[in-house]
Design an enzyme around this catalytic site. Sequence first.
Site, PDB file in Angstrom:
ATOM      1  N   CYS A 135     -28.993  -4.147  -9.919  1.00 41.67           N
ATOM      2  CA  CYS A 135     -30.244  -4.924 -10.009  1.00 41.67           C
ATOM      3  C   CYS A 135     -31.497  -4.071  -9.914  1.00 41.67           C
ATOM      4  O   CYS A 135     -31.327  -3.277  -8.919  1.00 41.67           O
ATOM      5  CB  CYS A 135     -30.296  -6.005  -8.951  1.00 41.67           C
ATOM      6  N   GLU A 183      14.243  10.184  11.993  1.00 46.33           N
ATOM      7  CA  GLU A 183      13.757  10.827  10.643  1.00 46.33           C
ATOM      8  C   GLU A 183      13.011   9.920   9.957  1.00 46.33           C
ATOM      9  O   GLU A 183      13.056   8.606  10.147  1.00 46.33           O
ATOM     10  CB  GLU A 183      14.773  11.270   9.805  1.00 46.33           C
ATOM     11  N   CYS A 207     -28.759 -10.814 -11.420  1.00 47.13           N
ATOM     12  CA  CYS A 207     -28.672 -10.560 -10.114  1.00 47.13           C
ATOM     13  C   CYS A 207     -28.561 -11.828  -9.391  1.00 47.13           C
ATOM     14  O   CYS A 207     -29.225 -12.814  -9.778  1.00 47.13           O
ATOM     15  CB  CYS A 207     -30.099  -9.912  -9.556  1.00 47.13           C
ATOM     16  N   LYS A 217      11.945   7.090   7.239  1.00 46.27           N
ATOM     17  CA  LYS A 217      12.411   6.595   5.975  1.00 46.27           C
ATOM     18  C   LYS A 217      11.745   6.979   4.886  1.00 46.27           C
ATOM     19  O   LYS A 217      10.512   6.151   4.711  1.00 46.27           O
ATOM     20  CB  LYS A 217      12.491   5.153   6.577  1.00 46.27           C
ATOM     21  N   CYS A 249     -31.803 -12.251  -6.828  1.00 40.28           N
ATOM     22  CA  CYS A 249     -33.148 -12.424  -7.383  1.00 40.28           C
ATOM     23  C   CYS A 249     -33.175 -12.724  -8.876  1.00 40.28           C
ATOM     24  O   CYS A 249     -34.324 -12.749  -9.391  1.00 40.28           O
ATOM     25  CB  CYS A 249     -33.916 -11.199  -6.944  1.00 40.28           C
ATOM     26  N   ASP A 279      10.171   6.556   1.171  1.00 37.39           N
ATOM     27  CA  ASP A 279      10.167   5.434   0.313  1.00 37.39           C
ATOM     28  C   ASP A 279      10.354   5.854  -1.111  1.00 37.39           C
ATOM     29  O   ASP A 279       9.426   6.207  -1.996  1.00 37.39           O
ATOM     30  CB  ASP A 279       8.835   4.618   0.449  1.00 37.39           C
ATOM     31  N   CYS A 317     -36.188  -7.446  -4.585  1.00 36.18           N
ATOM     32  CA  CYS A 317     -34.757  -8.179  -4.571  1.00 36.18           C
ATOM     33  C   CYS A 317     -34.490  -8.169  -3.005  1.00 36.18           C
ATOM     34  O   CYS A 317     -34.511  -7.409  -2.316  1.00 36.18           O
ATOM     35  CB  CYS A 317     -33.919  -7.288  -5.292  1.00 36.18           C
ATOM     36  N   TYR A 331      19.362  13.594   3.501  1.00 34.76           N
ATOM     37  CA  TYR A 331      19.473  12.806   4.594  1.00 34.76           C
ATOM     38  C   TYR A 331      20.648  12.559   5.259  1.00 34.76           C
ATOM     39  O   TYR A 331      20.939  12.242   6.351  1.00 34.76           O
ATOM     40  CB  TYR A 331      18.570  11.648   4.862  1.00 34.76           C
ATOM     41  N   LYS A 378      11.357  -0.589  10.634  1.00 35.94           N
ATOM     42  CA  LYS A 378      10.367  -0.583   9.557  1.00 35.94           C
ATOM     43  C   LYS A 378       8.769  -0.812  10.158  1.00 35.94           C
ATOM     44  O   LYS A 378       8.647  -1.085  11.382  1.00 35.94           O
ATOM     45  CB  LYS A 378      10.805  -1.864   8.962  1.00 35.94           C
TER      46      LYS A 378
HETATM   47  S1  IVH Z   1      20.550   6.901   6.054  1.00 33.16           S
HETATM   48  C1  IVH Z   1      24.373   4.939   6.051  1.00 33.16           C
HETATM   49  N1  IVH Z   1      18.213   8.150   6.072  1.00 33.16           N
HETATM   50  O1  IVH Z   1      16.855   3.797   2.947  1.00 33.16           O
HETATM   51  C2  IVH Z   1      22.883   5.278   6.219  1.00 33.16           C
HETATM   52  N2  IVH Z   1      18.493   6.632   4.423  1.00 33.16           N
HETATM   53  O2  IVH Z   1      17.967   1.020   3.488  1.00 33.16           O
HETATM   54  C3  IVH Z   1      22.412   5.499   4.880  1.00 33.16           C
HETATM   55  N3  IVH Z   1      16.320   6.027   3.132  1.00 33.16           N
HETATM   56  O3  IVH Z   1      19.036   3.363   0.456  1.00 33.16           O
HETATM   57  C4  IVH Z   1      21.137   5.921   4.852  1.00 33.16           C
HETATM   58  N4  IVH Z   1      15.054   7.694   4.120  1.00 33.16           N
HETATM   59  O4  IVH Z   1      18.055   5.452   0.465  1.00 33.16           O
HETATM   60  C5  IVH Z   1      18.927   7.330   5.475  1.00 33.16           C
HETATM   61  N5  IVH Z   1      16.076   9.269   6.351  1.00 33.16           N
HETATM   62  C6  IVH Z   1      16.831   8.413   5.715  1.00 33.16           C
HETATM   63  C7  IVH Z   1      16.260   7.391   4.632  1.00 33.16           C
HETATM   64  C8  IVH Z   1      17.163   6.713   4.036  1.00 33.16           C
HETATM   65  C9  IVH Z   1      15.244   6.538   3.092  1.00 33.16           C
HETATM   66  C10 IVH Z   1      16.857   4.791   2.224  1.00 33.16           C
HETATM   67  C11 IVH Z   1      18.053   5.067   1.798  1.00 33.16           C
HETATM   68  C12 IVH Z   1      18.926   3.703   1.696  1.00 33.16           C
HETATM   69  C13 IVH Z   1      17.793   2.730   2.477  1.00 33.16           C
HETATM   70  C14 IVH Z   1      18.590   1.994   3.327  1.00 33.16           C
END
Ligand code: IVH
Length: 671
Positions: free
Chosen positions: A425, A112, A407, A114, A410, A116, A431, A224, A313
Amino acid sequence: MSTPELEIMALRERLDVWSLAYHRDDNPLASDAEYDTALRRLRDLELLHPEYFSASSPTQRVGDTPLGEFVSVGHKLPMLSLDNAFSGDDLAAFEERNAAKLGVHSLTFCCEPKLDGVAMSLLYEDGNLVRAATRGDGSSGEDITHNARTIDTVPLRLRVLSCPKVLEVRGEVVIPRGAFATLNAQQAQRGETVFQNPRNAAAGSLRQLNSRVTATRPLVFMAYAVGYTEEAELPATHSHTLAYLRDAGFKTSGLIECVEGWAAAEHYVERILVQRDAMDVDIDGVVVKVDDFAQQQRLGFVARAPRWAIARKFPAQEEVTRLLGIDYQVGRTGAITPVARLKPVFVGGVTVSNATLHNVDEMARLDIRIGDEVIVRRAGDVIPQIVRSLVDRRVGNPETVIFPSHCPDCSTPLTRDLDEAAIRCDNRTGCPAQQKAALEHFVSRKALDIDGVGEKLLHQLFDTGLVRSVADLYELTVEQVAALDRMGLKSAQKAIDAIDKSKVTDLHRFLYALGIREVGEATARALAAHFGSLDAIASASQNALEEVSDVGPVVATHIRRYFSLESNRRLIDRLLHVGMDWVDTQESSHANAVLAGQTWVVTGKLESMSRDAAGALVRRLGGQTVGSVSKNTDVLLAGPGAGSKLSKAQSLGLKIIDESEFAKIVSEAGV
Ligand code: IVH
């Protein structure tokens, strides 16, 4: 049940269903007005009948009286962090480790995005939301129940048949990019803090003592995981649990996928990475989780992270580096662009040593000083930007950077038009920087596409005085070019041939090549298609110009000004005199304009023709072609290898066709 009670229940149910359709499914079932009317009716009834109060009513999301301070709450199960993986190899090692521990060959992973944002945990007792908390240090966080209740995507009550006694749902609070831009614009207008990024805005909005403020912020909660439970009958896998949460009313990512083995997980990572820039929420990687709960349990935890999950990451899109200096570049139209020279830094997958500072206003906003440490951002194909300067790390008090008054090329005094961000300019014909840029533009691919005459040769021709205006190119001889430094007879001949070949062109290319301000490729095409001849464009009135789809008052004024200048008319005469030629088309025929009014984007590799040729066909059929996908796009013609444009079109739900469908349209139109 009494009649008002029945009506109250029915209204609550209807509003909940509408809200889920809108917020969770992006699929509205009612208009805003219908929703508001029903909500108002419910509020009125609840005021008349306080005996039917319910904390989970949709009327209870407006925010409360401000708190005095935040209260700390312990998490029944710690909120963990994740170990990181930076490559497919790291994922392979992750699978090998876990498979060995479990005595199996390979594993099923749930992958899934991650997200932010900011982690939040929601506690439901007998189906009702009773507490929301931030992650804090993982063991205890802050009670933010008052704020969580204002978020539309936080269900106040679970929609499940048999309610768990206790269910803790964990997820991320994010602000979608579009909503973030709007929020920041509003903040700026009210003279309030402008947020650095959606994550900071989400964090700031959640940590409000006054929940009425939170209620105005476009926060979205995406679930999640499940945390602590009592008497809950949950599925046996993580992926099915996410489906369960979705059914219970939570928004979950639409991109969740189960795969077999690390290689398939890495493949998922690659697919998500391509879509990253087109997504509506910021993500910083992919979380790969062992899907089977029994396996998760056997794997357990080390320190503060589970063994069964890892964060793969993505390359960071922001890094810190040092500002070494600022260069001022003179553009083709005389606009001066400040460019930051940076200590080279690896960001967004490439090494960056320059970043645009856009214009004088942006420089003032950033208030950067030479020597500052700055945050550089490079997202996708977008040119690198400076986000801000780390003022706290500034040593001493370096001088404010002052935009030049003359400029750099020129020495003409610079001017700034009213209500324009650019400082210019105005010495357009004298120029050197502008003249060179005009030459480069003239030969460029979308203009006359003169292959074999590159930037270096143009500068040599200019510096030796052989070429001062684009018309001079057509009077060059092979001998003159061959006599230049590092030029052989062969490459000189090649350059002259290419210049010669460019004489036969199209009206829109010629028009674009002239470099009229604000007349880009699309506008040049629109003008050529509309008027059919250069004379018609040159003599068109302001009103006639504004009738063209791409042309507004400002562009029309630039076009009129260009053709009113004697020097420009002389240049065009000279170009025609040396033999520049194209076929005039009178008003485009509408007989087979089956794509009239449609906007198309062509992407990927086509089998039977080039993308340019496909675009030309679209335009011949009355359609318009543009380079990037937006909500205004009607059709995406996609060949194999289509990347982010395809995923963006998919996410916007646009019509997508392949080459064979396109061929059918073309042949049916009789072209
Ligand atoms: S699972 C034990 N799933 O990432 C598992 N975390 O570095 C716990 N995060 O603070 C997290 N998207 O807030 C999980 N699809 C996702 C996520 C996710 C973002 C964040 C989460 C946690 C951090 C972990």
